[in-house]
Design an enzyme around this catalytic site. Structure first.
Site, PDB file in Angstrom:
ATOM      1  N   ASP A  29      77.182 -21.589  33.988  1.00 13.12           N
ATOM      2  CA  ASP A  29      76.528 -22.099  35.196  1.00 13.12           C
ATOM      3  C   ASP A  29      77.436 -21.839  36.399  1.00 13.12           C
ATOM      4  OD1 ASP A  29      74.117 -24.435  35.708  1.00 13.12           O
ATOM      5  OD2 ASP A  29      75.608 -24.122  37.294  1.00 13.12           O
ATOM      6  N   ILE A  30      76.825 -21.419  37.492  1.00 17.65           N
ATOM      7  CA  ILE A  30      77.600 -21.064  38.687  1.00 17.65           C
ATOM      8  C   ILE A  30      78.222 -22.298  39.351  1.00 17.65           C
ATOM      9  CG2 ILE A  30      75.752 -21.174  40.428  1.00 17.65           C
ATOM     10  CD1 ILE A  30      76.680 -18.380  41.361  1.00 17.65           C
ATOM     11  N   ASN A  90      66.125 -29.912  32.210  1.00 13.80           N
ATOM     12  CA  ASN A  90      65.479 -30.493  33.383  1.00 13.80           C
ATOM     13  C   ASN A  90      64.099 -29.855  33.548  1.00 13.80           C
ATOM     14  OD1 ASN A  90      67.776 -32.048  34.019  1.00 13.80           O
ATOM     15  ND2 ASN A  90      68.705 -30.353  35.153  1.00 13.80           N
ATOM     16  N   GLY A  96      64.545 -32.917  37.910  1.00 14.41           N
ATOM     17  CA  GLY A  96      65.704 -32.298  38.570  1.00 14.41           C
ATOM     18  C   GLY A  96      65.782 -30.795  38.402  1.00 14.41           C
ATOM     19  N   GLN A  97      64.660 -30.170  38.019  1.00  8.18           N
ATOM     20  CA  GLN A  97      64.666 -28.708  37.823  1.00  8.18           C
ATOM     21  C   GLN A  97      64.680 -27.994  39.168  1.00  8.18           C
ATOM     22  OE1 GLN A  97      61.307 -27.230  35.590  1.00  8.18           O
ATOM     23  NE2 GLN A  97      62.161 -25.168  35.444  1.00  8.18           N
ATOM     24  N   HIS A 103      65.340 -23.234  30.916  1.00  8.28           N
ATOM     25  CA  HIS A 103      66.749 -23.085  30.547  1.00  8.28           C
ATOM     26  C   HIS A 103      67.263 -24.365  29.928  1.00  8.28           C
ATOM     27  CE1 HIS A 103      66.435 -24.341  34.775  1.00  8.28           C
ATOM     28  NE2 HIS A 103      67.529 -25.056  34.572  1.00  8.28           N
ATOM     29  N   HIS A 105      70.774 -26.505  29.506  1.00 11.25           N
ATOM     30  CA  HIS A 105      72.172 -26.691  29.885  1.00 11.25           C
ATOM     31  C   HIS A 105      72.948 -27.147  28.653  1.00 11.25           C
ATOM     32  CE1 HIS A 105      71.524 -26.986  34.392  1.00 11.25           C
ATOM     33  NE2 HIS A 105      70.307 -27.324  33.984  1.00 11.25           N
TER      34      HIS A 105
HETATM   35  P1  AMP Z   1      68.236 -26.861  36.996  1.00 12.09           P
HETATM   36  O1  AMP Z   1      68.664 -27.683  38.174  1.00 12.09           O
HETATM   37  O2  AMP Z   1      68.144 -27.643  35.707  1.00 12.09           O
HETATM   38  O3  AMP Z   1      67.000 -26.049  37.289  1.00 12.09           O
HETATM   39  O4  AMP Z   1      69.433 -25.846  36.708  1.00 12.09           O
HETATM   40  C1  AMP Z   1      69.580 -24.634  37.361  1.00 12.09           C
HETATM   41  C2  AMP Z   1      71.023 -24.299  37.232  1.00 12.09           C
HETATM   42  O5  AMP Z   1      71.194 -22.914  37.533  1.00 12.09           O
HETATM   43  C3  AMP Z   1      71.958 -25.062  38.175  1.00 12.09           C
HETATM   44  O6  AMP Z   1      72.882 -25.817  37.400  1.00 12.09           O
HETATM   45  C4  AMP Z   1      72.632 -23.966  38.997  1.00 12.09           C
HETATM   46  O7  AMP Z   1      73.978 -24.244  39.250  1.00 12.09           O
HETATM   47  C5  AMP Z   1      72.450 -22.756  38.100  1.00 12.09           C
HETATM   48  N1  AMP Z   1      72.443 -21.467  38.772  1.00 12.09           N
HETATM   49  C6  AMP Z   1      71.748 -21.102  39.872  1.00 12.09           C
HETATM   50  N2  AMP Z   1      71.971 -19.800  40.177  1.00 12.09           N
HETATM   51  C7  AMP Z   1      72.814 -19.332  39.225  1.00 12.09           C
HETATM   52  C8  AMP Z   1      73.431 -18.066  38.988  1.00 12.09           C
HETATM   53  N3  AMP Z   1      73.213 -17.007  39.785  1.00 12.09           N
HETATM   54  N4  AMP Z   1      74.261 -17.944  37.929  1.00 12.09           N
HETATM   55  C9  AMP Z   1      74.500 -19.006  37.129  1.00 12.09           C
HETATM   56  N5  AMP Z   1      73.944 -20.229  37.294  1.00 12.09           N
HETATM   57  C10 AMP Z   1      73.126 -20.390  38.334  1.00 12.09           C
END
Ligand code: AMP
Ligand code: ZN
Length: 117
Positions: A29-30, A90, A96-97, A103, A105
């Site tokens: 995760d970024i 999420n 919280g998505q 995906h 986590h």
């Molecule tokens: P959610 O809030 O459950 O939809 O999770 C989306 C997740 O994607 C968040 O934790 C972000 O930090 C992560 N995210 C968004 N863009 C990227 C990216 N380019 N590379 C890796 N993780 C990312």
């Protein structure tokens, strides 16, 4: 399709793939929320878990089993050098998505509180 995680799955946005098989990829995760924070995504697009059905049980089971595999690889699995981990999916606005591609986590490396925020 204009989907961030589809672009990651296709390789048009490069990420460090910590796991990959026919159906799933995993990458960090970024914005990590724990010492270990990996995202697992199906290569096939689903907007969220809410857009799956029992017909997708095979793929969803595969996603969970892959998460367990990555947890062992990342040494957060109990009995594999780690203390345990949490999987989070999420779903929708109240869930919280923020990225509309299903995906999971994988969070580990610290104790997780309950209830989640
Ligand atoms: P959610 O809030 O459950 O939809 O999770 C989306 C997740 O994607 C968040 O934790 C972000 O930090 C992560 N995210 C968004 N863009 C990227 C990216 N380019 N590379 C890796 N993780 C990312
Ligand atoms: Zn997608």
């Amino acid at each position: 399709m204009d989907c961030l995680f589809c672009k990651i799955a296709s390789g048009s946005i490069p990420v460090k793939r910590v796991y990959e098989d026919e159906h799933v990829i995993a990458f960090p995760d970024i914005h990590p929320q724990a010492p270990t924070h990996i995202l697992l995504i199906p290569k096939r697009h689903f907007g969220s878990l809410a857009q799956t059905s029992v017909e997708d049980a095979g793929l969803l089971g595969h996603l969970l089993a892959a998460a367990a595999e990555v947890a062992r690889q990342q040494q957060v699995a109990p009995g594999d050098g780690g203390g345990g981990y949490r999987l989070v999916v999420n779903t929708g606005e109240d869930g919280g998505q923020t990225v509309e591609h299903l995906h999971v986590h994988l969070l580990g490396g610290r104790h997780m509180g309950w209830p989640p925020g």
